[in-house]
Structures are given as C-alpha cells and as structure tokens.
Design a protein around this motif. Structure first.
Motif, PDB file in Angstrom:
ATOM      1  N   PHE A 101      -7.128   4.658   0.328  1.00  0.00           N
ATOM      2  CA  PHE A 101      -6.303   4.620   1.529  1.00  0.00           C
ATOM      3  C   PHE A 101      -4.937   5.156   1.141  1.00  0.00           C
ATOM      4  CE2 PHE A 101      -3.611   2.923   4.806  1.00  0.00           C
ATOM      5  CZ  PHE A 101      -4.406   2.820   5.931  1.00  0.00           C
ATOM      6  N   LEU A 102      -4.619   6.363   1.627  1.00  0.00           N
ATOM      7  CA  LEU A 102      -3.381   7.057   1.293  1.00  0.00           C
ATOM      8  C   LEU A 102      -2.374   6.854   2.404  1.00  0.00           C
ATOM      9  CD1 LEU A 102      -5.054  10.475   0.392  1.00  0.00           C
ATOM     10  CD2 LEU A 102      -4.688   8.521  -1.130  1.00  0.00           C
ATOM     11  N   THR A 103      -1.171   6.427   2.070  1.00  0.00           N
ATOM     12  CA  THR A 103      -0.138   6.210   3.061  1.00  0.00           C
ATOM     13  C   THR A 103       1.221   6.292   2.375  1.00  0.00           C
ATOM     14  OG1 THR A 103       0.502   4.789   4.924  1.00  0.00           O
ATOM     15  CG2 THR A 103      -0.119   3.686   2.855  1.00  0.00           C
ATOM     16  N   HIS A 104       2.278   6.304   3.153  1.00  0.00           N
ATOM     17  CA  HIS A 104       3.609   6.384   2.542  1.00  0.00           C
ATOM     18  C   HIS A 104       4.066   5.035   1.998  1.00  0.00           C
ATOM     19  CE1 HIS A 104       7.548   7.740   1.518  1.00  0.00           C
ATOM     20  NE2 HIS A 104       8.122   6.912   2.369  1.00  0.00           N
ATOM     21  N   GLY A 105       3.799   3.964   2.719  1.00  0.00           N
ATOM     22  CA  GLY A 105       4.185   2.637   2.244  1.00  0.00           C
ATOM     23  C   GLY A 105       5.161   1.915   3.141  1.00  0.00           C
ATOM     24  N   HIS A 106       5.703   2.591   4.128  1.00  0.00           N
ATOM     25  CA  HIS A 106       6.639   1.926   5.040  1.00  0.00           C
ATOM     26  C   HIS A 106       5.914   1.159   6.144  1.00  0.00           C
ATOM     27  CE1 HIS A 106       5.779   5.706   7.027  1.00  0.00           C
ATOM     28  NE2 HIS A 106       6.388   5.304   8.127  1.00  0.00           N
ATOM     29  N   ILE A 107       4.632   1.443   6.357  1.00  0.00           N
ATOM     30  CA  ILE A 107       3.821   0.705   7.338  1.00  0.00           C
ATOM     31  C   ILE A 107       2.795  -0.159   6.615  1.00  0.00           C
ATOM     32  CG2 ILE A 107       2.182   0.927   9.257  1.00  0.00           C
ATOM     33  CD1 ILE A 107       3.641   3.562   9.991  1.00  0.00           C
ATOM     34  N   PHE A 108       1.947   0.469   5.808  1.00  0.00           N
ATOM     35  CA  PHE A 108       0.954  -0.264   5.018  1.00  0.00           C
ATOM     36  C   PHE A 108       1.453  -0.372   3.588  1.00  0.00           C
ATOM     37  CE2 PHE A 108      -1.524   1.759   8.422  1.00  0.00           C
ATOM     38  CZ  PHE A 108      -2.125   0.636   8.965  1.00  0.00           C
ATOM     39  N   ASN A 109       1.385  -1.587   3.033  1.00  0.00           N
ATOM     40  CA  ASN A 109       1.880  -1.846   1.684  1.00  0.00           C
ATOM     41  C   ASN A 109       1.342  -3.191   1.199  1.00  0.00           C
ATOM     42  OD1 ASN A 109       3.706  -3.889   2.816  1.00  0.00           O
ATOM     43  ND2 ASN A 109       4.888  -2.132   3.546  1.00  0.00           N
ATOM     44  N   LYS A 110       1.854  -3.685   0.114  1.00  0.00           N
ATOM     45  CA  LYS A 110       1.401  -4.951  -0.484  1.00  0.00           C
ATOM     46  C   LYS A 110       1.531  -6.122   0.493  1.00  0.00           C
ATOM     47  CE  LYS A 110       2.244  -7.701  -4.652  1.00  0.00           C
ATOM     48  NZ  LYS A 110       3.014  -7.749  -5.900  1.00  0.00           N
ATOM     49  N   GLU A 111       2.573  -6.111   1.304  1.00  0.00           N
ATOM     50  CA  GLU A 111       2.792  -7.196   2.260  1.00  0.00           C
ATOM     51  C   GLU A 111       2.037  -6.997   3.575  1.00  0.00           C
ATOM     52  OE1 GLU A 111       5.569  -5.867   0.489  1.00  0.00           O
ATOM     53  OE2 GLU A 111       5.260  -7.551  -0.882  1.00  0.00           O
ATOM     54  N   HIS A 112       1.638  -5.765   3.871  1.00  0.00           N
ATOM     55  CA  HIS A 112       0.895  -5.460   5.094  1.00  0.00           C
ATOM     56  C   HIS A 112      -0.260  -4.530   4.736  1.00  0.00           C
ATOM     57  CE1 HIS A 112       0.297  -3.421   9.108  1.00  0.00           C
ATOM     58  NE2 HIS A 112       0.090  -4.690   9.365  1.00  0.00           N
ATOM     59  N   LEU A 113      -1.347  -5.129   4.269  1.00  0.00           N
ATOM     60  CA  LEU A 113      -2.490  -4.366   3.773  1.00  0.00           C
ATOM     61  C   LEU A 113      -3.357  -3.842   4.913  1.00  0.00           C
ATOM     62  CD1 LEU A 113      -3.564  -6.757   0.886  1.00  0.00           C
ATOM     63  CD2 LEU A 113      -2.472  -4.528   0.635  1.00  0.00           C
ATOM     64  N   PRO A 114      -3.901  -2.653   4.750  1.00  0.00           N
ATOM     65  CA  PRO A 114      -4.914  -2.169   5.696  1.00  0.00           C
ATOM     66  C   PRO A 114      -6.234  -2.894   5.421  1.00  0.00           C
ATOM     67  CG  PRO A 114      -4.668  -0.612   3.911  1.00  0.00           C
ATOM     68  CD  PRO A 114      -3.636  -1.692   3.686  1.00  0.00           C
ATOM     69  N   ASN A 115      -7.213  -2.696   6.293  1.00  0.00           N
ATOM     70  CA  ASN A 115      -8.533  -3.289   6.066  1.00  0.00           C
ATOM     71  C   ASN A 115      -9.232  -2.526   4.950  1.00  0.00           C
ATOM     72  OD1 ASN A 115      -8.297  -5.204   8.135  1.00  0.00           O
ATOM     73  ND2 ASN A 115      -8.829  -3.663   9.657  1.00  0.00           N
ATOM     74  N   LEU A 116      -9.412  -3.190   3.837  1.00  0.00           N
ATOM     75  CA  LEU A 116     -10.054  -2.585   2.679  1.00  0.00           C
ATOM     76  C   LEU A 116     -11.159  -3.496   2.164  1.00  0.00           C
ATOM     77  CD1 LEU A 116      -6.861  -1.349   0.776  1.00  0.00           C
ATOM     78  CD2 LEU A 116      -8.486   0.053   2.060  1.00  0.00           C
ATOM     79  N   CYS A 117     -12.167  -2.899   1.564  1.00  0.00           N
ATOM     80  CA  CYS A 117     -13.250  -3.647   0.939  1.00  0.00           C
ATOM     81  C   CYS A 117     -12.929  -3.882  -0.538  1.00  0.00           C
ATOM     82  CB  CYS A 117     -14.563  -2.872   1.053  1.00  0.00           C
ATOM     83  SG  CYS A 117     -15.115  -2.613   2.744  1.00  0.00           S
ATOM     84  N   GLU A 118     -13.714  -4.716  -1.146  1.00  0.00           N
ATOM     85  CA  GLU A 118     -13.559  -4.997  -2.576  1.00  0.00           C
ATOM     86  C   GLU A 118     -13.614  -3.702  -3.375  1.00  0.00           C
ATOM     87  OE1 GLU A 118     -15.814  -7.586  -6.057  1.00  0.00           O
ATOM     88  OE2 GLU A 118     -16.159  -8.074  -3.947  1.00  0.00           O
ATOM     89  N   ASN A 119     -12.667  -3.530  -4.290  1.00  0.00           N
ATOM     90  CA  ASN A 119     -12.534  -2.375  -5.180  1.00  0.00           C
ATOM     91  C   ASN A 119     -12.015  -1.104  -4.506  1.00  0.00           C
ATOM     92  OD1 ASN A 119     -13.219  -3.678  -7.616  1.00  0.00           O
ATOM     93  ND2 ASN A 119     -15.365  -3.614  -6.999  1.00  0.00           N
ATOM     94  N   ASP A 120     -11.625  -1.195  -3.224  1.00  0.00           N
ATOM     95  CA  ASP A 120     -10.955  -0.066  -2.596  1.00  0.00           C
ATOM     96  C   ASP A 120      -9.532   0.031  -3.141  1.00  0.00           C
ATOM     97  OD1 ASP A 120     -13.132   0.680  -1.074  1.00  0.00           O
ATOM     98  OD2 ASP A 120     -12.401  -0.236   0.785  1.00  0.00           O
ATOM     99  N   VAL A 121      -8.848   1.121  -2.801  1.00  0.00           N
ATOM    100  CA  VAL A 121      -7.548   1.422  -3.397  1.00  0.00           C
ATOM    101  C   VAL A 121      -6.521   1.765  -2.310  1.00  0.00           C
ATOM    102  CG1 VAL A 121      -6.350   2.860  -5.096  1.00  0.00           C
ATOM    103  CG2 VAL A 121      -8.797   2.387  -5.387  1.00  0.00           C
TER     104      VAL A 121
END
Length: 180
Positions: A101-121
């Motif tokens: 999951f590629l993003t800049h980080g101002h929307i999705f980040n450690k505090e606001h994670l996207p929906n990811l499965c185990e071992n996703d990045v």
C-alpha cells in the motif's frame, strides 16, 4: 523485480539527480515516488537547487518506469507539469503474495492504517524519517527524504528486492533494512 522508492523531492534538482544516479546504479525496474515531488511546501526551507520545472522535465524522462502518489504539497498544477499520473492518495501493488500500500503518509500512516491483511506492507514518506519495522501483523516502511531529511538522518531512498527492504543513503550505504 527490484523497486526503488523515493519521497519528498520538494523541487530539488540537485537531490533528484543524486537519487536518479542511485536508481541507475541499483538497476531497479521501477521508480516509486511517494509524493511531494515539485513544491517545497510552506513549512520547508527552499531546498538546494530548487528548480521545480527542471525536476518535472527530468521525471518525465522516466515516465514509463514511475508509479507515483500525491503528497500533501502536490496539487493539480503539479499534475499539469508531469507526464505520469500522481494525483491518487494511494496506489496498491501486488508483490510476492502481499499487498504493498503506497501512500504519502499525511492521510494513511501508523496512526491511521488502511485495511491491510497479515504481512501486507504500508509504505509512505511525509515524515522525512526512515522507518523499517514490523507493526503487529503488517510492515511499516518509509524511505525517508532524498532532499530534506529530519532527525539527523541522511538523504535516503529505499530498495525492495527479494522481500528485503533496504534504506540507503545517496552513497548507497545501508541505513536500515528488514526482511518481509
């Protein structure tokens, strides 16, 4: 497949040229830009050799190899200068049975994670600080900034090959790494 990650160019022709030298030496298949390509942003100082028009022209020469997302300093006027799409808040690449999951980080980040499965990045820039860590069941990666690093870190980029993510300085010295 070898992927080369940069973030936070902020219009610096000098540091983009250094990063592209590393890209060529690394012999990467694709160049992934995690936002903030042309504009320095109102909170940042003018970077060395600030030349957004020349940065756009140089990046356009690599348009077939670029996957890019929009940063918080990127706008529609920037897209008008670039010959590849960069206005998406995120992009997803399937890589070795996992989602990048590629993003800049101002929307999705450690505090606001996207929906990811185990071992996703989750791979993002924005903080200008290199990160390579496992966070619960996912991986969190940030190549740092090639132009305006923070936290006494060097100017840096990321490489992903054979499930190994390495963050390197512009002389290609490994700063951090993690096996996915």
């Amino acid at each position: 497949m070898k992927l080369f990650f940069i973030s936070d160019i902020h219009g610096s022709l000098y540091f983009l040229e250094k990063a592209l030298e590393a890209y060529k030496k690394e012999k990467a298949d694709h160049l992934i830009i995690l936002g903030d390509a042309l504009y320095h942003g109102p909170r940042n100082p003018l970077p060395k050799d600030y030349k957004p028009k020349e940065v756009a022209s140089l990046l356009n020469a690599y348009k077939e190899k670029i996957i890019a997302v929009r940063g918080n300093c990127d706008g529609e006027v920037d897209q008008m200068m670039l010959d590849y799409p960069m206005m998406g808040d995120y992009s997803i690449i399937l890589y070795n049975n996992r989602k990048l999951f590629l993003t800049h980080g101002h929307i999705f980040n450690k505090e606001h994670l996207p929906n990811l499965c185990e071992n996703d990045v989750l791979i993002h820039g924005h903080t200008h600080i290199p990160v390579a860590q496992k966070l619960d069941t996912i991986y969190l990666l940030n190549p740092g900034s090639i132009t305006l690093p923070k936290g006494n870190n060097p100017n840096s980029y990321g490489i992903l090959e054979d499930d190994l993510f390495e963050i390197k300085d512009l002389e290609r010295k490994i700063i951090k790494s993690i096996k996915l």
